[in-house]
Design an enzyme around this catalytic site. Structure first.
Site, PDB file in Angstrom:
ATOM      1  N   ASP A 131       0.694  -1.019   0.012  1.00 20.89           N
ATOM      2  CA  ASP A 131       0.090  -0.289   0.041  1.00 20.89           C
ATOM      3  C   ASP A 131       0.893   1.171  -0.388  1.00 20.89           C
ATOM      4  O   ASP A 131       2.020   1.289   0.638  1.00 20.89           O
ATOM      5  CB  ASP A 131      -1.047  -0.122   1.615  1.00 20.89           C
ATOM      6  CG  ASP A 131      -2.161   0.367   1.480  1.00 20.89           C
ATOM      7  OD1 ASP A 131      -2.402   1.333  -0.616  1.00 20.89           O
ATOM      8  OD2 ASP A 131      -2.740   0.811   1.990  1.00 20.89           O
ATOM      9  N   HIS A 168       2.457   3.267  -8.965  1.00 20.97           N
ATOM     10  CA  HIS A 168       2.057   2.255  -8.869  1.00 20.97           C
ATOM     11  C   HIS A 168       3.860   1.193 -10.107  1.00 20.97           C
ATOM     12  O   HIS A 168       3.986   0.156  -9.456  1.00 20.97           O
ATOM     13  CB  HIS A 168       1.203   1.873  -9.854  1.00 20.97           C
ATOM     14  CG  HIS A 168       0.144   2.017  -8.971  1.00 20.97           C
ATOM     15  ND1 HIS A 168      -0.232   1.763  -7.965  1.00 20.97           N
ATOM     16  CD2 HIS A 168      -0.868   2.906  -9.930  1.00 20.97           C
ATOM     17  CE1 HIS A 168      -1.539   2.495  -7.286  1.00 20.97           C
ATOM     18  NE2 HIS A 168      -1.682   3.029  -8.782  1.00 20.97           N
ATOM     19  N   LEU A 192      11.292 -20.518  -5.427  1.00 28.83           N
ATOM     20  CA  LEU A 192      10.306 -19.829  -4.615  1.00 28.83           C
ATOM     21  C   LEU A 192       9.069 -19.822  -5.338  1.00 28.83           C
ATOM     22  O   LEU A 192       8.834 -19.265  -6.346  1.00 28.83           O
ATOM     23  CB  LEU A 192      10.730 -17.936  -4.687  1.00 28.83           C
ATOM     24  CG  LEU A 192       9.733 -17.183  -4.466  1.00 28.83           C
ATOM     25  CD1 LEU A 192       9.510 -17.440  -2.636  1.00 28.83           C
ATOM     26  CD2 LEU A 192      10.102 -15.538  -4.417  1.00 28.83           C
TER      27      LEU A 192
HETATM   28  C1  FPP Z   1      -2.087   0.184  -3.253  1.00 24.11           C
HETATM   29  O1  FPP Z   1      -1.642   1.546  -3.321  1.00 24.11           O
HETATM   30  C2  FPP Z   1      -1.439  -0.468  -4.553  1.00 24.11           C
HETATM   31  C3  FPP Z   1      -2.201  -0.502  -5.647  1.00 24.11           C
HETATM   32  C4  FPP Z   1      -3.331  -1.019  -5.505  1.00 24.11           C
HETATM   33  C5  FPP Z   1      -2.045  -1.219  -6.859  1.00 24.11           C
HETATM   34  C6  FPP Z   1       0.131  -2.049  -6.940  1.00 24.11           C
HETATM   35  C7  FPP Z   1      -0.764  -2.565  -8.448  1.00 24.11           C
HETATM   36  C8  FPP Z   1       0.615  -3.084  -8.964  1.00 24.11           C
HETATM   37  C9  FPP Z   1       2.212  -2.213  -7.994  1.00 24.11           C
HETATM   38  C10 FPP Z   1       0.860  -3.646  -9.841  1.00 24.11           C
HETATM   39  C11 FPP Z   1       1.707  -4.458 -10.166  1.00 24.11           C
HETATM   40  C12 FPP Z   1       2.087  -5.579  -9.502  1.00 24.11           C
HETATM   41  C13 FPP Z   1       1.997  -6.827  -9.752  1.00 24.11           C
HETATM   42  C14 FPP Z   1       2.201  -7.691  -8.538  1.00 24.11           C
HETATM   43  C15 FPP Z   1       3.875  -6.699 -10.702  1.00 24.11           C
HETATM   44  P1  FPP Z   1      -2.547   2.805  -3.127  1.00 24.11           P
HETATM   45  O2  FPP Z   1      -2.602   3.017  -4.771  1.00 24.11           O
HETATM   46  O3  FPP Z   1      -3.717   2.508  -2.590  1.00 24.11           O
HETATM   47  O4  FPP Z   1      -1.366   3.579  -2.721  1.00 24.11           O
HETATM   48  P2  FPP Z   1      -2.621   4.994  -2.260  1.00 24.11           P
HETATM   49  O5  FPP Z   1      -3.160   4.644  -0.599  1.00 24.11           O
HETATM   50  O6  FPP Z   1      -1.087   5.807  -1.661  1.00 24.11           O
HETATM   51  O7  FPP Z   1      -3.748   5.661  -2.086  1.00 24.11           O
END
Ligand code: FPP
Length: 246
Positions: free
Chosen positions: A27, A44, A138
């Site tokens: 997160d 992201h 893994l």
């Molecule tokens: C949380 O941060 C993150 C996400 C909802 C998306 C994460 C997805 C990726 C990194 C895509 C790639 C994934 C893999 C496994 C290769 P948030 O947007 O909720 O952050 P915030 O709480 O600050 O708004």
């Protein structure tokens, strides 16, 4: 003497600080970007970059199962441009990273639903999971389009469709109907970004998991932070409802 996860792992006893399965709620990507006046998708992308080093360190620390919460069933409610951006990032990362992960012996599995994903992403997931299915160094599980309640509901539907009798339905049988069938329950769940909640992640499997929350945003969560989380975990006294005798 400091006991490492690898030392503990040889004892194969989660009560002795073994960390077989680590799950991470990644997160804080959006806030990381906003703090830098960057678009959320830049967060992201940075978060995705960070995954590589955490996979590396997890392997080094002797962790066998790593589950990453990448996209929840609730994340569809975000603006379509962000959803589309995350889908594109995942599609590209799967295509680009699969060869080197495969070479390193990583088995990649998907937990969650393929429904609603683009044909390209579905095919990339199916190709990667099939290619790496016999790997053993893994076990990397990507929770994408995943929600714990949906997973449980789907398990109930399959159990009913299979006519499993009430007499034969125990926890082990139930767990075998979940997406995580065959994967041990997570020993530790790390959440970055400061929130202290599960957000529908592995709600059945986490009954006895330890939690570790850090205010660091996911792109800033580095190898040393992972080692710190593990050191904290190794101090925990896991009783699984029993009374300790030591
Ligand atoms: C949380 O941060 C993150 C996400 C909802 C998306 C994460 C997805 C990726 C990194 C895509 C790639 C994934 C893999 C496994 C290769 P948030 O947007 O909720 O952050 P915030 O709480 O600050 O708004």
């Amino acid at each position: 003497m400091t006991r490492t996860n690898k030392d503990s792992l040889n004892k194969n006893d989660s009560r002795n600080g073994v960390l077989t399965h680590l799950a991470i709620i990644m997160d804080g990507n959006g806030r990381w970007a906003e703090n830098k006046n960057l678009p959320r998708l830049a967060g992201h992308r940075a978060g995705t970059e960070n995954i590589r080093s955490i996979i590396e360190e997890s392997t080094k620390l002797g962790i066998k199962h790593l589950t990453l919460f990448a996209f929840s069933t609730e994340n569809w409610r975000r603006p379509s441009s962000e959803v589309e951006g995350i889908m594109n990032i995942l599609t590209n990362v799967i295509k680009n990273e699969t060869p080197s992960l495969h070479q390193k012996g990583v088995k990649i599995s998907h937990i969650g639903s393929l429904d609603g994903l683009s044909q390209e992403l579905k095919e990339a997931i199916l190709y990667t999971t099939d290619l790496t299915r016999n790997n053993k160094s893994l076990y990397l599980n990507i929770a994408f389009n995943y929600g714990g309640r949906t997973e449980i509901l789907e398990a109930v539907k399959k159990i009913l469709a299979d006519n499993i009798s009430v007499r034969n339905l125990d926890e082990k049988t139930f767990a075998s109907y979940l997406d995580t069938s065959g994967i041990p329950d997570p020993d530790l769940i790390i959440r970055t970004g400061g929130e202290v909640r599960l957000s529908n992640f592995l709600i059945w499997q986490s009954a006895y998991s330890e939690y570790y929350s850090t205010t660091k945003f996911w792109p800033d969560f580095k190898k040393r932070d992972l080692r710190k989380a593990l050191a904290t975990y190794q101090q925990r006294n896991r009783r699984f409802g029993e009374i300790t005798t030591d």
